[in-house]
Design an enzyme around this catalytic site. Structure first.
Site, mmCIF file in Angstrom:
data_model
loop_
_atom_site.group_PDB
_atom_site.id
_atom_site.type_symbol
_atom_site.label_atom_id
_atom_site.label_comp_id
_atom_site.label_asym_id
_atom_site.label_seq_id
_atom_site.Cartn_x
_atom_site.Cartn_y
_atom_site.Cartn_z
ATOM 1 N N HIS A 256 -9.692 1.391 4.262
ATOM 2 C CA HIS A 256 -8.436 1.502 5.015
ATOM 3 C C HIS A 256 -8.656 2.457 6.193
ATOM 4 O O HIS A 256 -9.432 3.413 6.087
ATOM 5 C CB HIS A 256 -7.323 2.030 4.099
ATOM 6 C CG HIS A 256 -5.984 2.000 4.758
ATOM 7 N ND1 HIS A 256 -5.565 2.996 5.609
ATOM 8 C CD2 HIS A 256 -5.000 1.080 4.722
ATOM 9 C CE1 HIS A 256 -4.364 2.687 6.062
ATOM 10 N NE2 HIS A 256 -3.998 1.530 5.545
ATOM 11 N N GLU B 231 -5.785 -4.669 10.324
ATOM 12 C CA GLU B 231 -4.746 -3.664 10.560
ATOM 13 C C GLU B 231 -5.067 -2.892 11.837
ATOM 14 O O GLU B 231 -5.871 -1.950 11.805
ATOM 15 C CB GLU B 231 -4.681 -2.689 9.383
ATOM 16 C CG GLU B 231 -4.307 -3.342 8.077
ATOM 17 C CD GLU B 231 -3.681 -2.344 7.118
ATOM 18 O OE1 GLU B 231 -2.544 -2.583 6.704
ATOM 19 O OE2 GLU B 231 -4.318 -1.315 6.815
ATOM 20 N N SER C 79 3.111 -1.855 10.340
ATOM 21 C CA SER C 79 4.555 -1.889 10.587
ATOM 22 C C SER C 79 5.201 -3.235 10.256
ATOM 23 O O SER C 79 6.104 -3.695 10.971
ATOM 24 C CB SER C 79 4.874 -1.470 12.027
ATOM 25 O OG SER C 79 4.485 -0.120 12.235
ATOM 26 N N GLU D 277 -7.046 4.857 7.329
ATOM 27 C CA GLU D 277 -6.825 6.280 7.053
ATOM 28 C C GLU D 277 -8.031 6.883 6.336
ATOM 29 O O GLU D 277 -8.351 8.057 6.508
ATOM 30 C CB GLU D 277 -5.528 6.462 6.238
ATOM 31 C CG GLU D 277 -4.313 6.248 7.132
ATOM 32 C CD GLU D 277 -3.092 5.662 6.447
ATOM 33 O OE1 GLU D 277 -3.026 5.677 5.198
ATOM 34 O OE2 GLU D 277 -2.200 5.153 7.161
ATOM 35 N N GLY E 264 2.205 2.529 10.688
ATOM 36 C CA GLY E 264 3.164 3.621 10.556
ATOM 37 C C GLY E 264 3.825 4.026 11.870
ATOM 38 O O GLY E 264 4.473 5.063 11.948
ATOM 39 N N LYS F 41 0.024 4.321 -0.354
ATOM 40 C CA LYS F 41 -0.588 5.551 0.191
ATOM 41 C C LYS F 41 -0.331 6.721 -0.769
ATOM 42 O O LYS F 41 -0.323 6.518 -1.975
ATOM 43 C CB LYS F 41 -0.073 5.818 1.609
ATOM 44 C CG LYS F 41 -0.176 4.556 2.464
ATOM 45 C CD LYS F 41 0.033 4.776 3.919
ATOM 46 C CE LYS F 41 -0.105 3.435 4.643
ATOM 47 N NZ LYS F 41 -0.162 3.571 6.088
ATOM 48 N N ASN G 59 0.864 -1.180 0.000
ATOM 49 C CA ASN G 59 0.000 0.000 0.000
ATOM 50 C C ASN G 59 0.900 1.230 0.000
ATOM 51 O O ASN G 59 1.492 1.570 1.015
ATOM 52 C CB ASN G 59 -0.893 -0.033 1.258
ATOM 53 C CG ASN G 59 -1.687 1.258 1.418
ATOM 54 O OD1 ASN G 59 -1.775 2.064 0.497
ATOM 55 N ND2 ASN G 59 -2.269 1.439 2.601
HETATM 56 P P1 PGA Z 1 2.648 0.526 7.605
HETATM 57 O O1 PGA Z 1 1.193 0.716 6.898
HETATM 58 O O2 PGA Z 1 3.200 -0.776 7.090
HETATM 59 O O3 PGA Z 1 3.428 1.723 7.163
HETATM 60 O O4 PGA Z 1 2.399 0.479 9.068
HETATM 61 C C1 PGA Z 1 0.327 -0.376 6.687
HETATM 62 C C2 PGA Z 1 -0.957 0.098 6.064
HETATM 63 O O5 PGA Z 1 -1.445 1.181 6.438
HETATM 64 O O6 PGA Z 1 -1.535 -0.577 5.195
#
Ligand code: PGA
Length: 245
Positions: free
Chosen positions: A90, A162, A208, A92, A168, A6, A4
């Site tokens: 997602h 998630e 992460s 976000e 993140g 983003k 992903n």
């Molecule tokens: P990250 O993001 O691996 O940077 O924690 C995962 C995601 O949001 O899909």
């Protein structure tokens, strides 16, 4: 194994990523791979991935086919650009763009109608995690966003667990915590769609994921793959993660 991206990478950076990523894989894709670039970079990604088994997906769709919805993109439009997968719901999108479980259901149905494979994202926020509400949150998100699918539709989705506190932040859920959440999701799937559908369901872990923790996560039978954000931006680190799959 899913990447992903983003809101990162331009068209040129997308092409450069695939050049190095393909070289690192060296034709030995050990598992299904899907990359979710920004919408504008989908054509470049599709071209760069042609001749490989890497799938390209969008990060979001709107549920109507077309219409006066300024700024939105439909599943058909993503498909037309060469995408075959899409992320849905997602965290976000839920956090910054007010997406609800009801929206998630409509978008999942629209994605399936457009011939896309949706990766439906669920997961609890930090305060819910600290309050011991993980199961309540997952049950609510499953009931509102997934249980409304038909059995035929459910058979075509992938779910990503998630935990928002792990995205993140560098704090990965331990393999045990992730596996426990995956088991809960699978048992909700079994109650609604039956044992066989629950067994067939693929559940990815996200939050992460890095080359040095993917091994422990993938050792859990409940974890079928990973949705990787930050560590998927670098072709070398994503290739390492893929090889663990
Ligand atoms: P990250 O993001 O691996 O940077 O924690 C995962 C995601 O949001 O899909």
């Amino acid at each position: 194994m899913a990447a992903n991206w983003k809101m990162y990478k331009t068209t040129g950076q997308t092409t450069a990523f695939f050049q190095q990523f393909k070289a690192e894989l060296n034709g030995s894709e050990s598992c299904e791979i899907v990359v979710f670039p920004t919408t504008l970079c989908i054509p470049a990604a599709v071209e760069a991935a042609s001749g490989t088994s890497i799938y390209i997906g969008g990060q979001n769709i709107y549920w109507c086919r077309e219409g006066a919805y300024t700024g939105e993109i439909s599943g058909e439009m993503l498909h037309d650009a060469g995408a075959t997968w899409t992320l849905i719901g997602h965290s976000e999108r839920r956090q910054y763009f007010c997406e609800t479980d009801a929206n998630v259901l409509k978008k999942t149905q629209a994605a399936l109608e457009a011939g896309l494979t949706p990766v439906v994202c669920v997961g609890e926020r930090l305060e819910e995690h600290q309050a011991g509400k993980v199961h309540d949150v997952l049950i609510r998100q499953f009931a509102g966003g997934i249980a409304g699918l038909t059995e035929e539709q459910f058979a075509r989705i992938v779910i990503a667990y998630e935990p928002v506190w792990a995205i993140g932040t560098g704090k990965t859920a331990t393999p045990e915590i992730a596996a426990d959440a995956h088991r809960l999701i699978r048992s909700e799937a079994e109650k609604r769609f039956g044992a066989e559908a629950a067994q067939e369901l693929r559940i990815l872990y996200g939050g992460s994921v890095k080359p040095d923790n993917i091994g422990g996560l993938m050792a859990e039978a409940e974890i079928d793959g990973a949705l990787v954000g930050g560590a998927s931006l670098d072709p070398h680190s994503f290739a390492k993660i893929v090889s663990a799959g």
